[in-house]
Design an enzyme around this catalytic site. Structure first.
Site, short mmCIF file in Angstrom:
data_model
loop_
_atom_site.label_atom_id
_atom_site.label_comp_id
_atom_site.label_asym_id
_atom_site.label_seq_id
_atom_site.Cartn_x
_atom_site.Cartn_y
_atom_site.Cartn_z
N GLY A 1 8.13 25.10 -35.31
CA GLY A 1 8.50 23.90 -34.55
C GLY A 1 7.32 23.01 -34.23
N GLY B 1 7.73 19.28 -34.24
CA GLY B 1 8.71 18.73 -33.33
C GLY B 1 8.09 18.18 -32.06
N GLY C 1 6.14 20.99 -30.00
CA GLY C 1 5.19 21.57 -30.94
C GLY C 1 4.04 20.65 -31.29
N GLY D 1 11.59 30.83 -24.49
CA GLY D 1 13.00 30.94 -24.17
C GLY D 1 13.52 29.60 -23.67
CE1 TYR E 1 18.34 26.89 -27.83
CE2 TYR E 1 18.71 26.23 -25.55
CZ TYR E 1 17.87 26.38 -26.63
OH TYR E 1 16.55 26.00 -26.52
CE LYS F 1 14.70 29.59 -27.91
NZ LYS F 1 13.81 29.40 -29.08
CG HIS G 1 17.64 18.14 -23.77
ND1 HIS G 1 18.58 19.08 -23.42
CD2 HIS G 1 16.89 18.73 -24.75
CE1 HIS G 1 18.42 20.18 -24.14
NE2 HIS G 1 17.40 19.99 -24.95
CE LYS H 1 24.93 7.20 -22.83
NZ LYS H 1 26.05 7.80 -22.08
NE ARG I 1 20.88 20.31 -15.70
CZ ARG I 1 21.94 20.81 -15.05
NH1 ARG I 1 21.83 21.18 -13.79
NH2 ARG I 1 23.10 20.94 -15.67
#
Length: 325
Positions: A19, A22, A25, A115, A145, A149, A188, A196, A218
């Protein structure tokens, strides 16, 4: 460990970062280079499909790593999880299981696994403590998911007990920052909200509609802080306990949406589609273990990190990264 010692540690290490091309990463690879690591292998999916055992074995033969940092994941927001529960379960499970097993077979010196906060029980006490990670079923929309993990933790602890295999498992909160995935179907919450709000402002729209009712909370970790936490753990931590990576601060989705709207200058109304799922009710981590075991503490507050993220998006909006499944 000071900067000189860290540079010495990484100088001759052969490191595989799955990754590594990404979002997270790319920052881990940048930081490895800054720390003096000269032998970094970033496997690309077109060359190594890590869901397949023969590709995992080929990667180990080709790269001959001392250390593997496993960041690759098949992941997305609530919508992507609902559309791909089987794929997200299988692909993530097989990548982690096979990378650890072949690492054990080849005498790998250390394996660092990432994780996900989605592994925590839906109604885990706040703040989430690592000792509560097995005390309930994850939130349904991303349970496949999260469970896939989390199996890396079970495997890591079992392999340490039976084989003396040195692997650690870190559990980060939601990440955000420059270079994130801004595709509205798979991203996410923060990149989706930024896109948006920016689009609505540019198109002169007077309202946007968001999923749920805005009540869930969150916690968010700036991507550069996450990269630092991962490498601090790689340098200093060799234990069997899971470790959270986060800030310890939570914010409601409603307040987050207002923060992002203010940052991008969108002055319209925010409507909530309560027919859509909220996801897990609250997410906030106890981050004391990371500080105690390897000295990690996040440097960016949400306001600072958001400014940097929005600025990056606005200056790269014509070439943003999108991820499709």
């Amino acid at each position: 460990m000071g900067k000189v010692e860290a540079m010495s540690l990484w100088k001759d290490r052969r490191v595989v970062v799955t990754g590594g091309a990404g979002f997270l990463g790319s920052f881990v690879v940048d930081l490895l280079r800054a720390k003096g690591c000269r032998q970094i292998v970033v496997p690309r999916s077109k060359d190594y499909d890590l869901v397949q055992m023969d590709a995992v074995q080929q990667l180990y033969r080709d790269a001959r790593p001392d250390l593997v940092i496993h960041l690759a994941a098949r992941v997305g927001g609530i919508g992507a999880n609902q559309a791909n529960p089987g794929r997200f379960f299988y692909d993530n499970l097989m990548m982690g299981t096979q990378l650890i097993e072949v690492g054990r077979q080849r005498g790998l010196k250390k394996f660092v696994a990432l994780g996900t906060i989605c592994a925590y029980p839906k109604f885990a006490p706040i703040p989430f403590k690592e000792d509560d990670i097995w005390n309930g079923y994850p939130e349904e929309t991303n349970a496949p998911y999260g469970l896939a993990k989390k199996m890396m933790l079970a495997q890591s602890q079992a392999y340490r007990d039976q084989y003396g295999f040195n692997s650690i498992v870190l559990f980060p909160v939601n990440l955000y920052g420059p270079r994130d995935n801004f595709d509205l179907q798979t991203s996410h919450v923060i990149p989706a909200l930024i896109r948006k709000c920016v689009s609505a402002k540019e198109e002169g729209r007077t309202e946007i509609t968001l999923w749920g009712d805005g009540s869930p909370t969150r916690e968010f970790l700036y991507v550069e802080d996450a990269a630092e936490g991962i490498l601090l753990a790689a340098e200093h931590y060799d234990g069997n306990l899971p470790v959270n990576l986060g800030t310890g601060a939570e914010i409601s989705i409603l307040d987050l949406a207002r923060l992002i709207a203010d940052e991008v200058g969108f002055t319209g109304q925010i409507q909530w589609d309560v027919t859509k799922p909220n996801g897990q009710p609250r997410r906030c981590l106890d981050v004391s273990r990371a500080k105690q075991l390897f000295g990690f503490q996040a440097k960016h507050g949400l306001s600072d990190g958001m400014k940097k993220t929005v600025q990056w998006f606005q200056s790269h909006s014509l070439s943003i990264r999108e991820v499709h499944f």
